[in-house]
Write an enzyme that holds these catalytic residues in place. Structure first.
Site, PDB file in Angstrom:
ATOM      1  N   ASP A 152      80.080  65.877  53.004  1.00  0.00           N
ATOM      2  CA  ASP A 152      80.018  67.341  53.013  1.00  0.00           C
ATOM      3  C   ASP A 152      79.301  67.879  51.768  1.00  0.00           C
ATOM      4  OD1 ASP A 152      80.539  69.844  54.077  1.00  0.00           O
ATOM      5  OD2 ASP A 152      82.669  69.462  54.408  1.00  0.00           O
ATOM      6  N   ASP A 207      79.987  76.012  60.252  1.00  0.00           N
ATOM      7  CA  ASP A 207      81.036  75.473  61.123  1.00  0.00           C
ATOM      8  C   ASP A 207      81.130  76.183  62.472  1.00  0.00           C
ATOM      9  OD1 ASP A 207      81.495  73.874  59.001  1.00  0.00           O
ATOM     10  OD2 ASP A 207      83.564  74.494  58.672  1.00  0.00           O
TER      11      ASP A 207
HETATM   12  C1  GLA Z   1      83.300  71.963  55.914  1.00  0.00           C
HETATM   13  C2  GLA Z   1      82.698  71.193  57.082  1.00  0.00           C
HETATM   14  C3  GLA Z   1      83.738  71.074  58.178  1.00  0.00           C
HETATM   15  C4  GLA Z   1      84.984  70.369  57.652  1.00  0.00           C
HETATM   16  C5  GLA Z   1      85.524  71.091  56.429  1.00  0.00           C
HETATM   17  C6  GLA Z   1      86.612  70.306  55.730  1.00  0.00           C
HETATM   18  O1  GLA Z   1      83.574  73.294  56.257  1.00  0.00           O
HETATM   19  O2  GLA Z   1      81.549  71.826  57.551  1.00  0.00           O
HETATM   20  O3  GLA Z   1      83.211  70.370  59.289  1.00  0.00           O
HETATM   21  O4  GLA Z   1      84.643  69.048  57.323  1.00  0.00           O
HETATM   22  O5  GLA Z   1      84.491  71.333  55.467  1.00  0.00           O
HETATM   23  O6  GLA Z   1      87.120  70.942  54.608  1.00  0.00           O
END
Ligand code: GLA
Length: 404
Positions: A152, A207
């Site tokens: 990430d 997301d």
């Molecule tokens: C980010 C990623 C998500 C998830 C969260 C976890 O927002 O894009 O897919 O992995 O972090 O904290």
């Protein structure tokens, strides 16, 4: 040349060679988009080893494994503290048996296991990130038997994305265990331009949220429904191919949308050759959800070895037609209805022409005929006749065309 200079050149040369030797990803992985499950969309930080084990069990008993799903991925929040030598450990309260034992359990089911980390100092949920510990973490993951790393982009401030992701790629390669590397920097730095040789897939957007056409505001950031994520893929198909995919984010099938919306979401992600990572609770999913996620014809379209992402062929307002070229001159056609009401639609093939710069197909439908079958029901027909269908509100119809 003085001895000192020779030594210096030797050191530089071996550093360069060393860097070259490891400057690669595991190139036999994700030849077709990866299929699996991830904890985040349903569980967020509420992850523990029992739940993950049960999910691996459910992957088998529900038929997901037989349908081709392989990876059980633990997202954020599995982490405990680093030990005094800097090695990361699992959270002892929620993963008391440790990650190696969990990996052994998942492997014994004939599945693979994934884990999550972050290029910054801390993950998005504030757990220890891998910055400055990349090689140590890669060795640790390999020693646990990890098969997949989602990496990430939180808490990265001034870090250069290309070098941050390349460092982790090199660290994983050096650790020696084939590990699929899933880049998750939300498309912020156009990973499609630089990540082909770095990771096996890259997120193209922020997301996902389980809704059809919404932007969900979380304060400092937003998440997106099915249509906004689809629309953000414009122009990206040429960057995808075997071993390097545009990742439209983990799926929300079974997480609150209508059945038609779920079917459309799954079909679109499959057509776009996105990794298909389920994000629902596999232990308690409905028959309808299971039927969608395990539709073998739709999965075959996603997993087609040609590895070409669908293109938007016709844009007719609320109705759009996407085409995915498949092996052996076959095609998948998806009719999308973005509208809030069902729509009747007629396509007179004979008046249409299709050209694809990537697969190099050029089809004049008045000259070349195909048989089609509807992959969500049993309808069959041929392109010799006009095609008429009713597309549900927020829904799709998908046809597979085979040359006559
Ligand atoms: C980010 C990623 C998500 C998830 C969260 C976890 O927002 O894009 O897919 O992995 O972090 O904290």
């Amino acid at each position: 040349m003085t001895k000192k200079l020779l030594l210096c050149c030797g050191v530089i040369a071996s550093l360069l060679l060393g860097a070259q030797a490891h400057a690669q990803k595991f190139d036999q992985l994700a030849k077709t988009p990866q299929l699996g499950w991830n904890s985040w969309n349903t569980f967020g930080c509420n992850v523990d080893e029992n739940m993950i084990r049960e999910m691996a069990d459910a992957m088998v008993t529900t038929g997901m494994k037989d349908a081709g799903y392989q990876y059980i991925n633990v997202d954020d929040c599995w982490h405990g503290e680093r030990d005094k030598n800097g090695f990361i450990q699992a959270d002892k309260k929620h993963f008391p048996s440790g990650m190696k034992a969990l990996a052994d359990y998942v492997h014994a089911k004939g599945l693979k296991i994934g884990i999550y980390s972050d290029a910054g100092n801390t993950t998005c949920a504030g757990r220890p990130g891998s910055r400055g510990h990349e090689y140590q973490d890669a060795i640790t993951y390999a020693s646990w038997g990890i098969d997949y790393v989602k990496y990430d982009w939180c808490d990265t401030k001034d870090i250069n994305p290309v070098s941050a992701y390349s460092t982790m790629r090199d660290a994983l390669h050096k650790a020696g265990r084939p590990i699929l590397f899933s880049i998750c920097e939300w498309g912020d730095n156009k990973p499609w331009d630089w990540a082909k040789d770095v990771g096996h897939s890259w997120r193209t957007t922020g997301d996902i949220y389980p809704c059809w056409n919404c932007e969900h505001n979380h304060g400092s950031w937003s998440s997106w429904g099915v249509l906004p994520i689809l629309d953000k893929q414009a122009g990206l198909r040429k960057f995808a191919g075997p071993g390097h995919w545009n990742d439209m984010d983990m799926m929300e099938v079974g997480n609150g949308m209508t059945e038609d919306e779920d079917r459309a979401h799954f079909s679109l992600w499959a057509m776009m050759a996105s990794p298909l990572i389920a994000g629902n609770d596999l232990r308690s999913m409905s028959e309808a959800t299971k039927k969608i996620l395990t539709n073998k014809d739709m999965l075959a379209i996603n997993q087609d070895k040609l590895g070409v992402q669908a293109m938007k062929w016709i844009d007719d307002g609320d109705i759009e037609i996407y085409v995915k070229p498949l092996e052996k001159g076959e095609f998948a056609f998806l009719f999308l209805n973005r509208d809030d009401v069902a729509r009747d639609y007629t396509l007179d093939w004979a008046f249409h022409y299709m050209k694809d710069d990537i697969s190099k197909h050029e089809i004049f439908f008045d000259q070349k005929k195909f048989n089609w079958r509807d992959i969500w029901n049993t309808a069959k027909g041929s392109t010799a006749e006009k095609y008429t269908t009713k597309i549900p509100a927020h829904g799709v119809v998908v046809l597979r065309l085979t040359p006559q």
